[in-house]
Design an enzyme around this catalytic site. Sequence first.
Site, PDB file in Angstrom:
ATOM      1  N   GLY A 129       2.734  -0.975   4.389  1.00 42.63           N
ATOM      2  CA  GLY A 129       2.757   0.445   4.037  1.00 42.63           C
ATOM      3  C   GLY A 129       4.187   0.909   3.813  1.00 42.63           C
ATOM      4  N   GLY A 130       4.761   1.520   4.832  1.00 47.96           N
ATOM      5  CA  GLY A 130       6.092   2.137   4.717  1.00 47.96           C
ATOM      6  C   GLY A 130       7.139   1.243   4.069  1.00 47.96           C
ATOM      7  N   SER A 166       3.086  -1.966  10.428  1.00 49.51           N
ATOM      8  CA  SER A 166       4.543  -1.971  10.654  1.00 49.51           C
ATOM      9  C   SER A 166       5.194  -3.322  10.336  1.00 49.51           C
ATOM     10  CB  SER A 166       4.872  -1.516  12.082  1.00 49.51           C
ATOM     11  OG  SER A 166       4.400  -0.204  12.307  1.00 49.51           O
ATOM     12  N   LYS A 226       0.152   4.241  -0.337  1.00 44.09           N
ATOM     13  CA  LYS A 226      -0.515   5.429   0.251  1.00 44.09           C
ATOM     14  C   LYS A 226      -0.262   6.659  -0.638  1.00 44.09           C
ATOM     15  CE  LYS A 226      -0.319   3.232   4.721  1.00 44.09           C
ATOM     16  NZ  LYS A 226      -0.242   3.349   6.166  1.00 44.09           N
ATOM     17  N   GLU A 238      -5.684  -4.916  10.499  1.00 41.30           N
ATOM     18  CA  GLU A 238      -4.683  -3.871  10.702  1.00 41.30           C
ATOM     19  C   GLU A 238      -4.986  -3.121  11.993  1.00 41.30           C
ATOM     20  OE1 GLU A 238      -2.639  -2.714   6.823  1.00 41.30           O
ATOM     21  OE2 GLU A 238      -4.400  -1.463   6.995  1.00 41.30           O
ATOM     22  N   GLU A 253      -6.948   4.719   7.758  1.00 36.66           N
ATOM     23  CA  GLU A 253      -6.712   6.155   7.500  1.00 36.66           C
ATOM     24  C   GLU A 253      -7.941   6.782   6.851  1.00 36.66           C
ATOM     25  OE1 GLU A 253      -2.992   5.559   5.463  1.00 36.66           O
ATOM     26  OE2 GLU A 253      -2.082   5.049   7.397  1.00 36.66           O
ATOM     27  N   HIS A 263      -9.575   1.220   4.647  1.00 32.38           N
ATOM     28  CA  HIS A 263      -8.319   1.412   5.398  1.00 32.38           C
ATOM     29  C   HIS A 263      -8.575   2.355   6.573  1.00 32.38           C
ATOM     30  CE1 HIS A 263      -4.298   2.659   6.454  1.00 32.38           C
ATOM     31  NE2 HIS A 263      -3.887   1.543   5.872  1.00 32.38           N
ATOM     32  N   ASN A 274       0.865  -1.186   0.000  1.00 30.66           N
ATOM     33  CA  ASN A 274       0.000   0.000   0.000  1.00 30.66           C
ATOM     34  C   ASN A 274       0.899   1.232   0.000  1.00 30.66           C
ATOM     35  OD1 ASN A 274      -1.781   2.061   0.521  1.00 30.66           O
ATOM     36  ND2 ASN A 274      -2.387   1.345   2.560  1.00 30.66           N
ATOM     37  N   GLY A 294       2.042   2.428  10.822  1.00 28.11           N
ATOM     38  CA  GLY A 294       2.967   3.548  10.683  1.00 28.11           C
ATOM     39  C   GLY A 294       3.613   3.979  11.982  1.00 28.11           C
TER      40      GLY A 294
HETATM   41  P1  PGA Z   1       2.600   0.457   7.730  1.00 26.61           P
HETATM   42  O1  PGA Z   1       1.157   0.601   7.056  1.00 26.61           O
HETATM   43  O2  PGA Z   1       3.194  -0.825   7.185  1.00 26.61           O
HETATM   44  O3  PGA Z   1       3.357   1.672   7.306  1.00 26.61           O
HETATM   45  O4  PGA Z   1       2.391   0.385   9.198  1.00 26.61           O
HETATM   46  C1  PGA Z   1       0.344  -0.512   6.855  1.00 26.61           C
HETATM   47  C2  PGA Z   1      -0.967  -0.093   6.242  1.00 26.61           C
HETATM   48  O5  PGA Z   1      -1.477   0.962   6.604  1.00 26.61           O
HETATM   49  O6  PGA Z   1      -1.531  -0.805   5.380  1.00 26.61           O
END
Ligand code: PGA
Length: 252
Positions: A234-235, A213, A11, A167, A97, A95, A9, A173
């Site tokens: 994500g990251g 994470s 983002k 999640e 967010e 998601h 992802n 994050g």
């Molecule tokens: P993250 O994000 O790996 O940066 O924690 C995961 C996500 O939001 O899908």
Amino acid sequence: MRRPLIAGNWKMNLNGAQAVALAQGVARGAASVPHVDLAVFPPFVYLPAVRTALENSRVSLGAQNLYAANMGAYTGEVCAAMLLDVGCTQVILGHSERRTLLGESDADVNLKTKAALAAGLTPVVCVGESKAQRESGQTTSVVRGQAERSLAGLSAEEMTKTVLAYEPVWAIGTGLTATPEQAQEVHKDLRNFLAERYNAALANGVRILYGGSVKADNAASLLSRPDIDGALVGGASLKSEEFLAIAKGAPA
Ligand code: PGA
């Protein structure tokens, strides 16, 4: 039986050149993880360029959201047919967010999930509890409730075409990761929920990803758990080497 799926992802990150370079890197490395399905979810505007970069690779393309109506007067929105048109096969929905920053409700997620399925896209439906909810012992009820409402009215056939992502909001994050035991417990409960609602065979076939994470150094321990079928990253999906190293952590 359930092939691992490692989903990136991206983002709201990268420029066009970076998105293409990242996609090329993932496509090149895909041969090193033949036992894993790979998918990337760039921002809308880079979907066509990333599609080209992924041509002749087995990396799937997905979007991070859609609007649950057919084409029409919805300024600023993007519908399922448009995602299909630019080569998407999957779409992340609900998601945290979007739930938190944009006020998306379970009812919205439900409509979007149905729109994705009707168009032939695989929805990756996200659920997860906040820190306060976990600390007050509400994890199971919150996650089940989100799943129940977000997946309301899906036929068994539609459910088999859907991917779930657990999640925990406090792990996204933040560098905090659910322990493999914490994640496994919720994944197992989600599978039980599917078994109760549909049947055990169906529940056994649905992929449930963990997100929050995930990094190269914690992926293998999470992915070795029986009900963790992949990761939504994500990251760490923004560097192809790290993303592929996560995929290598999936059991063969
Ligand atoms: P993250 O994000 O790996 O940066 O924690 C995961 C996500 O939001 O899908």
